[in-house]
Write an enzyme that holds these catalytic residues in place. Structure first.
Site, PDB file in Angstrom:
ATOM      1  N   SER A  58       2.787   3.840  -7.471  1.00 24.78           N
ATOM      2  CA  SER A  58       2.460   2.475  -7.861  1.00 24.78           C
ATOM      3  C   SER A  58       3.274   1.524  -6.997  1.00 24.78           C
ATOM      4  O   SER A  58       4.421   1.824  -6.656  1.00 24.78           O
ATOM      5  CB  SER A  58       2.817   2.250  -9.335  1.00 24.78           C
ATOM      6  OG  SER A  58       2.838   0.864  -9.618  1.00 24.78           O
ATOM      7  N   GLN A 109      -4.900 -12.244 -12.838  1.00 18.73           N
ATOM      8  CA  GLN A 109      -4.757 -11.038 -13.654  1.00 18.73           C
ATOM      9  C   GLN A 109      -3.312 -10.830 -14.112  1.00 18.73           C
ATOM     10  O   GLN A 109      -2.998  -9.835 -14.748  1.00 18.73           O
ATOM     11  CB  GLN A 109      -5.291  -9.805 -12.929  1.00 18.73           C
ATOM     12  CG  GLN A 109      -4.495  -9.374 -11.724  1.00 18.73           C
ATOM     13  CD  GLN A 109      -5.232  -8.307 -10.935  1.00 18.73           C
ATOM     14  OE1 GLN A 109      -6.235  -8.579 -10.281  1.00 18.73           O
ATOM     15  NE2 GLN A 109      -4.749  -7.079 -10.990  1.00 18.73           N
ATOM     16  N   LEU A 141       0.819  -1.218   0.000  1.00 15.65           N
ATOM     17  CA  LEU A 141       0.000   0.000   0.000  1.00 15.65           C
ATOM     18  C   LEU A 141       0.854   1.270   0.000  1.00 15.65           C
ATOM     19  O   LEU A 141       1.952   1.303   0.531  1.00 15.65           O
ATOM     20  CB  LEU A 141      -0.938   0.011   1.213  1.00 15.65           C
ATOM     21  CG  LEU A 141      -1.915  -1.159   1.291  1.00 15.65           C
ATOM     22  CD1 LEU A 141      -2.842  -0.993   2.505  1.00 15.65           C
ATOM     23  CD2 LEU A 141      -2.749  -1.286   0.016  1.00 15.65           C
ATOM     24  N   HIS A 142       0.295   2.296  -0.618  1.00 11.00           N
ATOM     25  CA  HIS A 142       0.942   3.615  -0.687  1.00 11.00           C
ATOM     26  C   HIS A 142      -0.169   4.669  -0.695  1.00 11.00           C
ATOM     27  O   HIS A 142      -1.366   4.328  -0.582  1.00 11.00           O
ATOM     28  CB  HIS A 142       1.831   3.714  -1.926  1.00 11.00           C
ATOM     29  CG  HIS A 142       1.139   3.289  -3.203  1.00 11.00           C
ATOM     30  ND1 HIS A 142       0.093   3.993  -3.756  1.00 11.00           N
ATOM     31  CD2 HIS A 142       1.305   2.201  -4.000  1.00 11.00           C
ATOM     32  CE1 HIS A 142      -0.309   3.395  -4.849  1.00 11.00           C
ATOM     33  NE2 HIS A 142       0.392   2.288  -5.021  1.00 11.00           N
ATOM     34  N   GLN A 144      -9.379  -0.129 -16.101  1.00  9.09           N
ATOM     35  CA  GLN A 144      -9.969  -1.030 -15.093  1.00  9.09           C
ATOM     36  C   GLN A 144     -11.255  -0.423 -14.523  1.00  9.09           C
ATOM     37  O   GLN A 144     -12.262  -1.113 -14.362  1.00  9.09           O
ATOM     38  CB  GLN A 144      -8.956  -1.263 -13.981  1.00  9.09           C
ATOM     39  CG  GLN A 144      -9.519  -1.879 -12.730  1.00  9.09           C
ATOM     40  CD  GLN A 144      -8.438  -2.196 -11.710  1.00  9.09           C
ATOM     41  OE1 GLN A 144      -7.696  -3.154 -11.878  1.00  9.09           O
ATOM     42  NE2 GLN A 144      -8.331  -1.403 -10.666  1.00  9.09           N
ATOM     43  N   GLY A 184      -1.560   6.239  -2.966  1.00 12.96           N
ATOM     44  CA  GLY A 184      -2.587   6.071  -4.010  1.00 12.96           C
ATOM     45  C   GLY A 184      -3.764   5.286  -3.440  1.00 12.96           C
ATOM     46  O   GLY A 184      -4.940   5.658  -3.611  1.00 12.96           O
ATOM     47  N   HIS A 185      -3.425   4.191  -2.744  1.00 16.55           N
ATOM     48  CA  HIS A 185      -4.482   3.453  -2.042  1.00 16.55           C
ATOM     49  C   HIS A 185      -5.105   4.344  -0.962  1.00 16.55           C
ATOM     50  O   HIS A 185      -6.315   4.299  -0.715  1.00 16.55           O
ATOM     51  CB  HIS A 185      -3.908   2.195  -1.389  1.00 16.55           C
ATOM     52  CG  HIS A 185      -3.217   1.256  -2.342  1.00 16.55           C
ATOM     53  ND1 HIS A 185      -1.850   1.135  -2.420  1.00 16.55           N
ATOM     54  CD2 HIS A 185      -3.721   0.408  -3.271  1.00 16.55           C
ATOM     55  CE1 HIS A 185      -1.544   0.234  -3.334  1.00 16.55           C
ATOM     56  NE2 HIS A 185      -2.650  -0.218  -3.877  1.00 16.55           N
TER      57      HIS A 185
HETATM   58  P1  AMP Z   1      -3.662  -2.249  -6.758  1.00 12.26           P
HETATM   59  O1  AMP Z   1      -3.226  -2.565  -5.369  1.00 12.26           O
HETATM   60  O2  AMP Z   1      -2.554  -1.864  -7.669  1.00 12.26           O
HETATM   61  O3  AMP Z   1      -4.589  -3.290  -7.332  1.00 12.26           O
HETATM   62  O4  AMP Z   1      -4.553  -0.931  -6.637  1.00 12.26           O
HETATM   63  C1  AMP Z   1      -5.691  -0.883  -5.805  1.00 12.26           C
HETATM   64  C2  AMP Z   1      -6.478   0.366  -6.102  1.00 12.26           C
HETATM   65  O5  AMP Z   1      -5.669   1.510  -5.835  1.00 12.26           O
HETATM   66  C3  AMP Z   1      -6.895   0.440  -7.575  1.00 12.26           C
HETATM   67  O6  AMP Z   1      -8.236   0.897  -7.650  1.00 12.26           O
HETATM   68  C4  AMP Z   1      -5.922   1.448  -8.130  1.00 12.26           C
HETATM   69  O7  AMP Z   1      -6.424   2.164  -9.246  1.00 12.26           O
HETATM   70  C5  AMP Z   1      -5.712   2.385  -6.944  1.00 12.26           C
HETATM   71  N1  AMP Z   1      -4.443   3.112  -7.116  1.00 12.26           N
HETATM   72  C6  AMP Z   1      -3.224   2.570  -7.298  1.00 12.26           C
HETATM   73  N2  AMP Z   1      -2.298   3.542  -7.488  1.00 12.26           N
HETATM   74  C7  AMP Z   1      -2.962   4.722  -7.428  1.00 12.26           C
HETATM   75  C8  AMP Z   1      -2.573   6.091  -7.556  1.00 12.26           C
HETATM   76  N3  AMP Z   1      -1.322   6.447  -7.790  1.00 12.26           N
HETATM   77  N4  AMP Z   1      -3.532   7.042  -7.433  1.00 12.26           N
HETATM   78  C9  AMP Z   1      -4.833   6.696  -7.202  1.00 12.26           C
HETATM   79  N5  AMP Z   1      -5.254   5.420  -7.086  1.00 12.26           N
HETATM   80  C10 AMP Z   1      -4.343   4.447  -7.193  1.00 12.26           C
END
Ligand code: AMP
Length: 300
Positions: A188, A62, A33-34, A156, A36-37
């Site tokens: 990311s 996936q 997690l970061h 997505q 963005g999450h």
């Molecule tokens: P993931 O863990 O990569 O599957 O991402 C989980 C959710 O976090 C997804 O809906 C992503 O679109 C969102 N997410 C990931 N990176 C970012 C970001 N930089 N800004 C906003 N949402 C993000």
């Protein structure tokens, strides 16, 4: 904050919160997690009387052959610290067998057509089938009233919206805007794969999108010209290999010859062996100003 491995325990939590009149707000993630999450969680917290549930599950279906499934970062302890900090009510880290029951006659898939043909769907065959399937399973396990996704994964988000619409899933969708490093690199989980040299060139992705939007602001409307500009900026940097640069209608991903209505300019590159994606969603106002916006839903 509760941490559940067992689906039955999570279901008790969900039933209890619903009995108390709360809405279940769900943020699916693959962990590592970061912020963005964090933005998805924040967006979820704006829901009145919500109980926030985050899932952490690296979904094997996936990933394509040769992709990074085996080395996908596993940082559960720090993920839980972040979730506590963000005010998450429950984390579900489901067991693989609860998501993909073993010893069945064969798999069940959710396939969203058309929207999954271009962009990441073209370069990662099977990816969105895995995404749509796991999100369906997670929705069935969690029973959310609201689910939040990030605009970073724009295609997505559109695929999930279509799935929810056509399969009549009783889930309201919210979007969180893209969160970036100070130099523009979209956050990311995969950024941690970048070595120092690769990290130094990676901001070119956002810089090339920004330059294209600047050109639109100066009156450029031709899709081919804008795509070529982005591609040439990306290719001007050593170690950057372009997977695609695409400009499409942001509602249905139909191809565009020129900027019209709500548009998505989307990029996928490899920097070294790390795959990065980014996008800009925008429209041109009557006075010619470029306005960036969410793919759907309200901005907060
Ligand atoms: P993931 O863990 O990569 O599957 O991402 C989980 C959710 O976090 C997804 O809906 C992503 O679109 C969102 N997410 C990931 N990176 C970012 C970001 N930089 N800004 C906003 N949402 C993000």
């Amino acid at each position: 904050m509760e941490l559940y491995r067992d689906i039955a325990d999570l279901r008790n939590f969900v039933a209890d919160r619903k009995r108390r009149g709360q809405r279940i707000v769900f943020v699916p993630t693959m962990g590592a997690l970061h912020q963005g999450h964090g933005a998805c969680v924040r967006r979820g917290r704006s829901v009145d009387n919500g109980a926030l549930v985050v899932s952490i599950y690296v979904n094997p279906t996936q990933f394509g052959p040769g992709e990074d499934l085996d080395k996908y970062p596993d940082t559960l302890e720090s993920d839980l610290d972040l979730c506590r900090e963000w005010g998450v009510d429950a984390v579900i880290a489901p067991r693989h067998d609860d998501v993909y029951p073993p010893d069945r006659p064969g798999p069940v898939w959710v396939v969203v057509e058309e929207l999954t043909k271009p962009m990441c769907g073209a370069t990662r065959p099977g990816h969105f089938r895995g995404v749509a399937t796991v999100v369906t399973k997670l929705f069935n396990l969690v029973s959310p009233d609201v689910a939040v996704f990030g605009q970073k994964d724009a295609q997505q988000a559109l695929v999930i919206r279509e799935m929810v619409k056509q399969l009549a899933m009783p889930v309201e969708l919210l979007l969180a805007p893209i969160q970036r490093e100070p130099d523009g690199l979209a956050l990311s989980s995969r950024n941690r794969y970048l070595n120092q040299r690769e990290r130094a060139v990676a901001p070119v992705v956002f810089a090339s999108l920004t330059e294209a939007l600047r050109l639109v602001g100066r009156g450029e409307r031709d899709a081919g010209t804008l795509r070529a500009l982005v591609r040439s900026q990306l290719e001007s940097r050593d170690g950057v290999e372009v997977e695609y640069v695409d400009l499409r209608n942001a509602e249905d991903l139909s191809p565009l010859d020129s900027v019209k209505g709500k548009v998505i300019l989307a990029v996928a590159v490899r920097v070294g062996s790390t795959r990065l994606i980014d996008n800009a969603v925008f429209c041109v106002e009557a006075d010619g100003a470029v306005r960036e916006c969410l793919l759907f839903g309200e901005e907060i």
